[in-house]
Motif scaffolding. Structure first.
Motif, short mmCIF file in Angstrom:
data_model
loop_
_atom_site.label_atom_id
_atom_site.label_comp_id
_atom_site.label_asym_id
_atom_site.label_seq_id
_atom_site.Cartn_x
_atom_site.Cartn_y
_atom_site.Cartn_z
N TRP A 95 10.52 43.18 -3.13
CA TRP A 95 11.38 43.97 -2.25
C TRP A 95 11.68 45.34 -2.86
CZ3 TRP A 95 16.75 44.92 -3.44
CH2 TRP A 95 17.41 45.64 -2.44
N GLN A 96 12.00 45.36 -4.14
CA GLN A 96 12.31 46.63 -4.80
C GLN A 96 11.11 47.57 -4.79
OE1 GLN A 96 13.63 44.98 -8.55
NE2 GLN A 96 15.79 45.34 -8.06
N GLU A 97 9.92 47.01 -4.97
CA GLU A 97 8.70 47.82 -5.00
C GLU A 97 8.33 48.37 -3.63
OE1 GLU A 97 5.95 44.99 -6.51
OE2 GLU A 97 6.73 45.07 -8.58
N ASN A 98 8.80 47.70 -2.57
CA ASN A 98 8.39 48.06 -1.21
C ASN A 98 9.61 48.22 -0.29
OD1 ASN A 98 5.25 47.59 -1.38
ND2 ASN A 98 6.19 45.80 -2.33
N ARG A 99 10.69 48.72 -0.85
CA ARG A 99 11.96 48.75 -0.13
C ARG A 99 11.86 49.54 1.18
NH1 ARG A 99 17.57 49.90 -3.24
NH2 ARG A 99 16.31 48.82 -4.80
N ASP A 100 11.16 50.66 1.16
CA ASP A 100 11.07 51.49 2.37
C ASP A 100 10.36 50.75 3.50
OD1 ASP A 100 12.39 53.50 1.06
OD2 ASP A 100 10.59 54.68 0.63
N ALA A 101 9.29 50.03 3.16
CA ALA A 101 8.54 49.29 4.18
C ALA A 101 9.39 48.18 4.78
CB ALA A 101 7.26 48.71 3.58
N PHE A 102 10.15 47.49 3.95
CA PHE A 102 11.02 46.43 4.47
C PHE A 102 12.12 47.01 5.36
CE2 PHE A 102 9.33 43.91 0.85
CZ PHE A 102 8.94 42.79 1.57
N GLN A 103 12.67 48.15 4.97
CA GLN A 103 13.72 48.78 5.78
C GLN A 103 13.17 49.17 7.15
OE1 GLN A 103 15.46 52.26 4.01
NE2 GLN A 103 17.24 52.20 5.35
N PHE A 204 -6.20 51.91 9.04
CA PHE A 204 -6.75 50.57 8.84
C PHE A 204 -5.62 49.61 8.47
CE2 PHE A 204 -9.10 47.62 5.74
CZ PHE A 204 -9.49 46.76 6.75
N ALA A 205 -5.52 48.52 9.20
CA ALA A 205 -4.51 47.50 8.90
C ALA A 205 -5.03 46.63 7.76
CB ALA A 205 -4.22 46.67 10.14
N ASP A 206 -4.72 47.02 6.55
CA ASP A 206 -5.25 46.35 5.36
C ASP A 206 -4.23 45.34 4.85
OD1 ASP A 206 -6.33 45.54 2.98
OD2 ASP A 206 -6.36 47.53 2.06
N ILE A 207 -4.40 44.08 5.26
CA ILE A 207 -3.47 43.03 4.83
C ILE A 207 -3.90 42.40 3.51
CG2 ILE A 207 -2.81 42.51 7.20
CD1 ILE A 207 -4.60 39.98 7.01
N TRP A 208 -5.06 42.81 2.98
CA TRP A 208 -5.58 42.26 1.73
C TRP A 208 -4.99 42.99 0.51
CZ3 TRP A 208 -8.50 43.15 6.05
CH2 TRP A 208 -9.14 42.04 6.63
N ASN A 209 -4.94 44.31 0.58
CA ASN A 209 -4.58 45.10 -0.60
C ASN A 209 -3.39 46.03 -0.39
OD1 ASN A 209 -7.04 44.25 -2.11
ND2 ASN A 209 -8.09 45.39 -0.49
N ASN A 210 -2.92 46.17 0.84
CA ASN A 210 -1.87 47.13 1.15
C ASN A 210 -0.58 46.39 1.52
OD1 ASN A 210 -0.15 49.02 2.41
ND2 ASN A 210 -1.89 50.26 3.09
N PRO A 211 0.39 46.32 0.62
CA PRO A 211 1.61 45.56 0.93
C PRO A 211 2.38 46.13 2.11
CG PRO A 211 1.85 46.77 -1.14
CD PRO A 211 0.41 46.86 -0.75
N THR A 212 2.31 47.43 2.35
CA THR A 212 3.01 48.01 3.49
C THR A 212 2.46 47.46 4.80
OG1 THR A 212 3.51 50.04 2.29
CG2 THR A 212 3.58 50.16 4.69
N ASP A 213 1.14 47.43 4.92
CA ASP A 213 0.52 46.86 6.13
C ASP A 213 0.82 45.36 6.24
OD1 ASP A 213 -0.48 49.31 6.78
OD2 ASP A 213 -2.57 48.85 6.26
N ALA A 214 0.83 44.67 5.12
CA ALA A 214 1.12 43.23 5.14
C ALA A 214 2.54 42.97 5.62
CB ALA A 214 0.90 42.64 3.76
N ILE A 215 3.49 43.75 5.12
CA ILE A 215 4.89 43.60 5.52
C ILE A 215 5.05 43.86 7.01
CG2 ILE A 215 7.19 44.65 5.28
CD1 ILE A 215 6.33 45.14 2.27
N GLY A 216 4.48 44.95 7.48
CA GLY A 216 4.57 45.27 8.90
C GLY A 216 3.89 44.23 9.77
N SER A 217 2.78 43.69 9.30
CA SER A 217 2.04 42.71 10.09
C SER A 217 2.78 41.39 10.21
CB SER A 217 0.65 42.50 9.47
OG SER A 217 -0.11 43.70 9.51
N VAL A 218 3.38 40.92 9.12
CA VAL A 218 4.17 39.70 9.20
C VAL A 218 5.36 39.90 10.14
CG1 VAL A 218 5.66 38.11 7.92
CG2 VAL A 218 3.46 38.82 6.96
#
Length: 332
Positions: A95-103, A204-218
């Motif tokens: 969460w700390q590493e990707n706080r902006d994406a979660f927000q 590109f919706a990269d759910i393999w290597n991009n945590p921002t895309d993974a967070i948004g996709s979930v």
């Protein structure tokens, strides 16, 4: 010929047949699949045939999918697999590493950060364990050599090839679980095509290597399945006297709520804090650490079961999310 010799001969022939089918270009059902993809989806026959020729049957996948399901576990056995201090600690770190994406996910899609974290934490330990099988091997093995669910996996293999064509990717390049699930959130190809989103805008919706895309996709998956912003997931319930069990099918459902809080009150089950009597609810009757446990579960619980059709999974996600949220709040 002695019976033992016959058995060994049959087994050897089976192994030879399996080896012959390892090249999926020659598998009769794979040939029919290629014809279908060419006729219905406009694929070129040659590259499709070459890709399936590279796909390898994996007996370890067949062994893994045949193992007993989690339904043999009690809640007391299941919960500690996923709700544990290390997973909470690493959830806070992620969460700390990707706080902006979660927000952004919370604001734009209405899904709390802790719920997204719990899903990614349960599925892949925050991207640490995403699967080591080539997706094409997993899906081909299950599509052509696992009759109990072959139609489902043939559909997923079809979706995988379409997905690779849409994004101009190499079907041989991606890895995932033994069932063909991919990335941080373990999306099957059909789920990727329906719910994965390019959350950082790079095309590109990269759910393999991009945590921002993974967070948004979930988050998008939950939003598309009707997640209710600020809605409850589950509430512990008390038994007042003897609970009326009634029809066993009423318990531990993974359907939309069939009853109401008031209905459960009449059957001797009440939430630990007051809720509207007309609020739709299902009930869980579980074997916990200290005996029977009762829970009332709501629409958002049902939404979690759209991700994995297990009441134990959904409750574990809820519990992990609560512990992550408590730990996150200490960091603020």
């Amino acid at each position: 010929m002695p019976r033992r010799v016959i058995e060994l001969t049959v087994w050897a022939l089976c192994l030879i047949a399996a080896a012959a089918r390892a090249d999926y270009r020659e598998h009769p059902e794979a040939r029919a699949f290629i014809d279908e993809m060419v006729e219905d989806e406009g694929f070129e026959r040659e590259p499709l045939t070459a890709w399936l020729g590279e796909a390898q049957r994996q007996d370890s996948i067949l062994e893994a999918i045949a193992r007993p399901a989690e339904r043999t576990r009690t809640w007391a056995e299941y919960r500690p697999i996923f709700v544990q201090p290390l997973r909470v600690e690493r959830g806070v770190e992620f969460w700390q590493e990707n706080r902006d994406a979660f927000q952004r996910a919370e604001q734009e899609l209405g899904v709390p950060a802790e719920v997204i974290l719990a899903i990614i934490g349960v599925e892949t330990h925050y991207g640490r364990i995403t699967g080591s099988h080539r997706v094409i091997d997993a899906l081909s093995t299950l599509a052509f050599d696992y009759p109990p669910r072959a139609p489902f996996f043939r559909k997923e293999l079809k979706q995988y090839f379409i997905l690779m064509r849409e994004h101009e990717q190499n079907p041989l390049a991606f890895k995932g679980s033994y069932a063909g699930a991919m990335g941080y959130g373990q999306f099957m190809p059909s789920s990727y095509r329906h719910y994965a989103i390019d959350f950082d805008g790079d095309g590109f919706a990269d759910i393999w290597n991009n945590p921002t895309d993974a967070i948004g996709s979930v988050a998008n998956y939950f939003a598309e399945h009707g997640w209710q912003r600020d809605g409850l997931v589950a509430v512990r319930a008390r038994a007042s006297g003897e609970v009326e069990r009634g029809d066993e099918k009423d318990w531990n459902r993974i359907d939309p709520p069939q009853h109401s809080v008031g209905d459960w009150n009449e059957r001797g089950l009440s939430p630990i804090f007051e809720l509207p009597a007309d609020m739709p609810a299902n009930a869980l009757w579980l074997e916990g650490d200290h005996g029977e446990e009762f829970w009332l579960v709501f629409h958002n619980f049902y939404v979690i079961t759209r991700y994995n059709r297990s009441h134990l999974y959904a409750l574990a996600v809820d519990h992990l999310s609560r512990e992550i949220k408590t730990a996150m709040e200490k960091q603020l």
